[in-house]
Design a protein around this motif. Structure first.
Motif, PDB file in Angstrom:
ATOM      1  N   TYR A   1       0.955  -1.330  -0.026  1.00 32.45           N
ATOM      2  CA  TYR A   1       0.050   0.085   0.018  1.00 32.45           C
ATOM      3  C   TYR A   1       0.950   1.329   0.155  1.00 32.45           C
ATOM      4  CZ  TYR A   1      -4.483  -2.234   0.698  1.00 32.45           C
ATOM      5  OH  TYR A   1      -5.910  -2.799   0.608  1.00 32.45           O
TER       6      TYR A   1
ATOM      7  N   SER B   1      -4.432  -3.074  -3.481  1.00 30.08           N
ATOM      8  CA  SER B   1      -4.922  -4.319  -2.828  1.00 30.08           C
ATOM      9  C   SER B   1      -4.476  -5.560  -3.501  1.00 30.08           C
ATOM     10  CB  SER B   1      -6.429  -4.540  -2.508  1.00 30.08           C
ATOM     11  OG  SER B   1      -6.922  -3.303  -1.683  1.00 30.08           O
TER      12      SER B   1
ATOM     13  N   TYR C   1      -5.283  -9.021   6.222  1.00 27.91           N
ATOM     14  CA  TYR C   1      -5.533  -7.425   5.822  1.00 27.91           C
ATOM     15  C   TYR C   1      -6.673  -6.918   6.940  1.00 27.91           C
ATOM     16  CZ  TYR C   1      -8.128  -3.678   4.062  1.00 27.91           C
ATOM     17  OH  TYR C   1      -8.467  -2.276   3.666  1.00 27.91           O
TER      18      TYR C   1
ATOM     19  N   THR D   1     -10.322   1.157   9.577  1.00 26.64           N
ATOM     20  CA  THR D   1     -11.246   1.952   8.434  1.00 26.64           C
ATOM     21  C   THR D   1     -12.635   1.549   9.085  1.00 26.64           C
ATOM     22  OG1 THR D   1     -11.343  -0.496   7.256  1.00 26.64           O
ATOM     23  CG2 THR D   1      -9.747   1.080   6.535  1.00 26.64           C
TER      24      THR D   1
ATOM     25  N   GLY E   1     -15.836  -1.089  -3.657  1.00 22.68           N
ATOM     26  CA  GLY E   1     -14.772  -1.420  -3.353  1.00 22.68           C
ATOM     27  C   GLY E   1     -14.632  -1.957  -1.934  1.00 22.68           C
ATOM     28  N   ALA E   2     -15.574  -2.716  -1.549  1.00 24.79           N
ATOM     29  CA  ALA E   2     -15.942  -3.111  -0.319  1.00 24.79           C
ATOM     30  C   ALA E   2     -15.112  -3.880   0.436  1.00 24.79           C
ATOM     31  CB  ALA E   2     -17.539  -3.880  -0.422  1.00 24.79           C
ATOM     32  N   GLY E   3     -14.201  -4.720  -0.150  1.00 20.69           N
ATOM     33  CA  GLY E   3     -13.154  -5.313   0.437  1.00 20.69           C
ATOM     34  C   GLY E   3     -13.746  -6.430   1.551  1.00 20.69           C
TER      35      GLY E   3
ATOM     36  N   THR F   1     -16.316  -3.881   5.385  1.00 20.25           N
ATOM     37  CA  THR F   1     -16.022  -3.051   6.499  1.00 20.25           C
ATOM     38  C   THR F   1     -17.243  -1.823   6.686  1.00 20.25           C
ATOM     39  OG1 THR F   1     -13.572  -3.063   5.808  1.00 20.25           O
ATOM     40  CG2 THR F   1     -14.280  -1.537   7.847  1.00 20.25           C
TER      41      THR F   1
ATOM     42  N   ASP G   1     -16.667  -5.489  -5.544  1.00 17.97           N
ATOM     43  CA  ASP G   1     -15.149  -5.535  -5.407  1.00 17.97           C
ATOM     44  C   ASP G   1     -14.479  -6.418  -6.385  1.00 17.97           C
ATOM     45  OD1 ASP G   1     -13.400  -4.505  -2.850  1.00 17.97           O
ATOM     46  OD2 ASP G   1     -12.283  -5.843  -4.184  1.00 17.97           O
ATOM     47  N   ALA G   2     -13.384  -6.179  -6.882  1.00 14.24           N
ATOM     48  CA  ALA G   2     -12.618  -6.866  -7.742  1.00 14.24           C
ATOM     49  C   ALA G   2     -11.747  -8.191  -7.166  1.00 14.24           C
ATOM     50  CB  ALA G   2     -11.574  -5.820  -8.630  1.00 14.24           C
TER      51      ALA G   2
ATOM     52  N   LEU H   1     -11.073 -11.273  -0.704  1.00 10.65           N
ATOM     53  CA  LEU H   1     -11.686 -10.311   0.002  1.00 10.65           C
ATOM     54  C   LEU H   1     -13.094 -10.558   0.265  1.00 10.65           C
ATOM     55  CD1 LEU H   1      -9.756  -6.868  -0.161  1.00 10.65           C
ATOM     56  CD2 LEU H   1      -9.970  -8.347   1.992  1.00 10.65           C
TER      57      LEU H   1
ATOM     58  N   GLN I   1     -14.655  -5.278 -11.582  1.00  8.39           N
ATOM     59  CA  GLN I   1     -14.166  -4.243 -11.783  1.00  8.39           C
ATOM     60  C   GLN I   1     -15.216  -3.158 -11.266  1.00  8.39           C
ATOM     61  OE1 GLN I   1     -11.117  -2.992 -12.251  1.00  8.39           O
ATOM     62  NE2 GLN I   1     -10.572  -4.991 -12.167  1.00  8.39           N
ATOM     63  N   ALA I   2     -15.047  -2.094 -10.614  1.00  5.47           N
ATOM     64  CA  ALA I   2     -15.954  -1.191  -9.721  1.00  5.47           C
ATOM     65  C   ALA I   2     -17.047  -0.431 -10.840  1.00  5.47           C
ATOM     66  CB  ALA I   2     -15.284  -0.108  -9.186  1.00  5.47           C
TER      67      ALA I   2
ATOM     68  N   SER J   1     -15.203   3.515   0.811  1.00  2.00           N
ATOM     69  CA  SER J   1     -14.206   3.529   1.868  1.00  2.00           C
ATOM     70  C   SER J   1     -12.813   2.937   1.595  1.00  2.00           C
ATOM     71  CB  SER J   1     -14.738   2.743   2.930  1.00  2.00           C
ATOM     72  OG  SER J   1     -13.875   2.305   3.797  1.00  2.00           O
ATOM     73  N   TYR J   2     -11.968   4.158   1.541  1.00  2.00           N
ATOM     74  CA  TYR J   2     -10.440   3.593   1.226  1.00  2.00           C
ATOM     75  C   TYR J   2     -10.219   2.837   0.122  1.00  2.00           C
ATOM     76  CZ  TYR J   2      -9.228   5.007   6.018  1.00  2.00           C
ATOM     77  OH  TYR J   2      -9.068   5.731   7.059  1.00  2.00           O
TER      78      TYR J   2
ATOM     79  N   GLU K   1      -7.126   3.786  -5.063  1.00  2.00           N
ATOM     80  CA  GLU K   1      -6.377   2.556  -5.899  1.00  2.00           C
ATOM     81  C   GLU K   1      -6.552   2.755  -6.982  1.00  2.00           C
ATOM     82  OE1 GLU K   1      -6.943  -1.381  -4.319  1.00  2.00           O
ATOM     83  OE2 GLU K   1      -6.372  -0.615  -2.226  1.00  2.00           O
TER      84      GLU K   1
HETATM   85  C1  LIG Z   1      -8.015  -0.419   0.894  1.00  2.00           C
HETATM   86  S1  LIG Z   1      -9.304  -1.586   0.551  1.00  2.00           S
HETATM   87  C2  LIG Z   1     -10.506  -0.959   1.293  1.00  2.00           C
HETATM   88  C3  LIG Z   1     -11.605  -1.919   1.650  1.00  2.00           C
HETATM   89  C4  LIG Z   1     -12.877  -1.451   2.457  1.00  2.00           C
HETATM   90  N1  LIG Z   1     -13.768  -0.439   1.708  1.00  2.00           N
HETATM   91  C5  LIG Z   1     -12.283  -1.140   3.739  1.00  2.00           C
HETATM   92  O1  LIG Z   1     -12.684   0.092   4.115  1.00  2.00           O
HETATM   93  O2  LIG Z   1     -12.032  -1.661   4.392  1.00  2.00           O
HETATM   94  C6  LIG Z   1      -9.927  -1.273  -1.331  1.00  2.00           C
HETATM   95  C7  LIG Z   1     -10.467  -2.131  -1.982  1.00  2.00           C
HETATM   96  O3  LIG Z   1     -11.137  -1.506  -3.225  1.00  2.00           O
HETATM   97  C8  LIG Z   1     -11.038  -2.659  -4.127  1.00  2.00           C
HETATM   98  N2  LIG Z   1     -10.677  -2.069  -5.388  1.00  2.00           N
HETATM   99  C9  LIG Z   1      -9.862  -1.104  -5.915  1.00  2.00           C
HETATM  100  N3  LIG Z   1      -9.808  -1.038  -7.176  1.00  2.00           N
HETATM  101  C10 LIG Z   1     -11.022  -1.510  -7.432  1.00  2.00           C
HETATM  102  C11 LIG Z   1     -11.628  -1.594  -8.820  1.00  2.00           C
HETATM  103  N4  LIG Z   1     -11.186  -0.944  -9.906  1.00  2.00           N
HETATM  104  N5  LIG Z   1     -12.936  -2.210  -9.108  1.00  2.00           N
HETATM  105  C12 LIG Z   1     -13.418  -2.917  -7.855  1.00  2.00           C
HETATM  106  N6  LIG Z   1     -12.703  -2.877  -6.640  1.00  2.00           N
HETATM  107  C13 LIG Z   1     -11.526  -2.205  -6.508  1.00  2.00           C
HETATM  108  C14 LIG Z   1     -10.001  -3.574  -3.717  1.00  2.00           C
HETATM  109  O4  LIG Z   1      -9.800  -4.901  -4.312  1.00  2.00           O
HETATM  110  C15 LIG Z   1      -9.879  -3.445  -2.127  1.00  2.00           C
HETATM  111  O5  LIG Z   1     -10.946  -4.452  -1.762  1.00  2.00           O
END
Ligand SMILES: C[S@@+](CC[C@H](N)C(=O)[O-])C[C@H]1O[C@@H](n2cnc3c(N)ncnc32)[C@H](O)[C@@H]1O
Length: 327
Positions: free
Chosen positions: A37, A43, A55, A63, A90-92, A95, A114-115, A119, A142-143, A159-160, A164
């Motif tokens: 990071y 991620s 993670y 977060t 981008g739910a990971g 959270t 999320d991609a 996660l 992909q988002a 969130s966070y 990326e």
């Molecule tokens: C730092 S993590 C944060 C996860 C969660 N939202 C949290 O707050 O704990 C960033 C997340 O964004 C997702 N992500 C990043 N780029 C993405 C994209 N283009 N499409 C879908 N998900 C994406 C990653 O896979 C990861 O799960």
């Protein structure tokens, strides 16, 4: 207001998954993920079930606390907001969904995108630990593509996540998220100058598209802060024993710095000032840095104004406080 520590059901679900995972191995994986990071790698380093768990153990408490603090600020400004549907982009590990479920008992449907398949798998497992999030709809992809197919929601959260993406993707995603927002869009980022810059860019872009700021700003105008200053807040959260082990930390708490913006379709009824740093309290006066409807102010409240001084002594960084003439 919701507490910053993880809900009991989530703690139990995470602890259950920890059984059989070596703390040393988890700490090593968490350190590698953090390093990736820091180096701007996102991620991508989270590839396996064990990575996802490492993670979640290392970062989910912080977060979660940052999203909860942002939602608390939003609820204070919009006490009647009762969203029924949530879209977590981008739910990971889920959270923000957990934080929103705690904050809004009105929520009935939860869509996550999320991609990252590791996660996603963890989020689904954690969700089975509680009645509320057992039936979440978690789309892998992909988002932008996944969002285009998603139904609009009352509350959309990223969130966070936007850190990326590259600038062009982030801009396109902000428009798409806004298009899928029926009422409120919340974006939360790390409280660094770079995180703040992303928040401010999305804020400006979406105000131009018709959005209004509910929090933290008391206005829809240009942010009055000038570099090297930046708008951020801090939330203290407890560290569990496993959390401390995984981070190799001694302290039983940590302070998460975050920046956020909550944007709404309709303008909010009241716009209190925002406390932008921890006020300095002396026997003579309280000195507070406030973002007000007409700009930035260093406000001094003298002790001789006894009622005002008593009120200002309780101000904390991040609080919404009434300006003169507001009630
Ligand atoms: C730092 S993590 C944060 C996860 C969660 N939202 C949290 O707050 O704990 C960033 C997340 O964004 C997702 N992500 C990043 N780029 C993405 C994209 N283009 N499409 C879908 N998900 C994406 C990653 O896979 C990861 O799960």
């Amino acid at each position: 207001m919701t507490a910053p520590d993880l809900p009991a059901e989530l703690k139990v679900a995470l602890d259950a998954r920890l059984q059989g995972l070596s703390r040393v191995e988890a700490a090593g994986r968490a350190a590698l993920i953090s390093r990736t990071y820091r180096d701007g790698g996102g991620s991508g380093a989270i590839a396996s079930e064990a990575d996802a768990l490492a993670y979640a153990l290392a970062r989910m408490p912080a977060t979660y606390a940052a999203v909860t603090a942002s939602l608390n600020a939003l609820r204070e400004i919009m006490p009647h907001f009762a969203p029924k549907s949530l879209l977590d982009v981008g739910a990971g590990p889920g959270t923000a969904t957990w934080a929103a479920a705690e904050a809004f008992s009105s929520l009935q449907t939860f869509t996550l995108l999320d991609a990252n398949s590791a996660l996603r798998a963890l989020a689904l497992e954690l969700g089975t630990g509680g009645a509320r999030l057992r039936d979440i709809n978690y789309q892998l992809g992909q988002a932008r593509a996944a969002l285009a197919d998603a139904a609009a929601a009352d509350l959309v959260v990223a969130s966070y996540m936007i850190g990326e993406l590259n600038d062009a993707e982030r801009k396109a995603l902000a428009d798409l998220m806004w298009a899928k927002t029926r009422d409120t869009l919340l974006i939360v980022e790390p409280g660094t100058p770079a995180g703040y810059a992303r928040i401010i860019a999305a804020r400006e872009q979406l105000i131009a598209a018709g959005a209004h700021v509910a929090a933290p700003c008391p206005h829809d105008g240009k942010c009055p802060l000038v570099a090297p200053d930046w708008c951020h807040f801090t939330q203290r959260l407890p560290r569990s024993r496993a959390h401390k082990q995984i981070k190799g930390a001694e302290l039983p708490f940590e302070d998460e710095k975050f920046s956020y913006v909550a944007l709404t379709r309709a303008p909010v009824a009241q716009h209190p000032a925002r406390v932008l740093a921890q006020p300095v309290v002396t026997k003579v006066e309280v000195t507070a840095k406030l973002c007000k409807s007409d700009g930035l102010a260093i406000t001094k409240v003298p002790r001789r104004a006894r009622a005002d001084y008593a009120r200002a002594r309780r101000w904390r960084w991040g609080d919404a406080v009434m300006e003169e003439g507001q009630s």
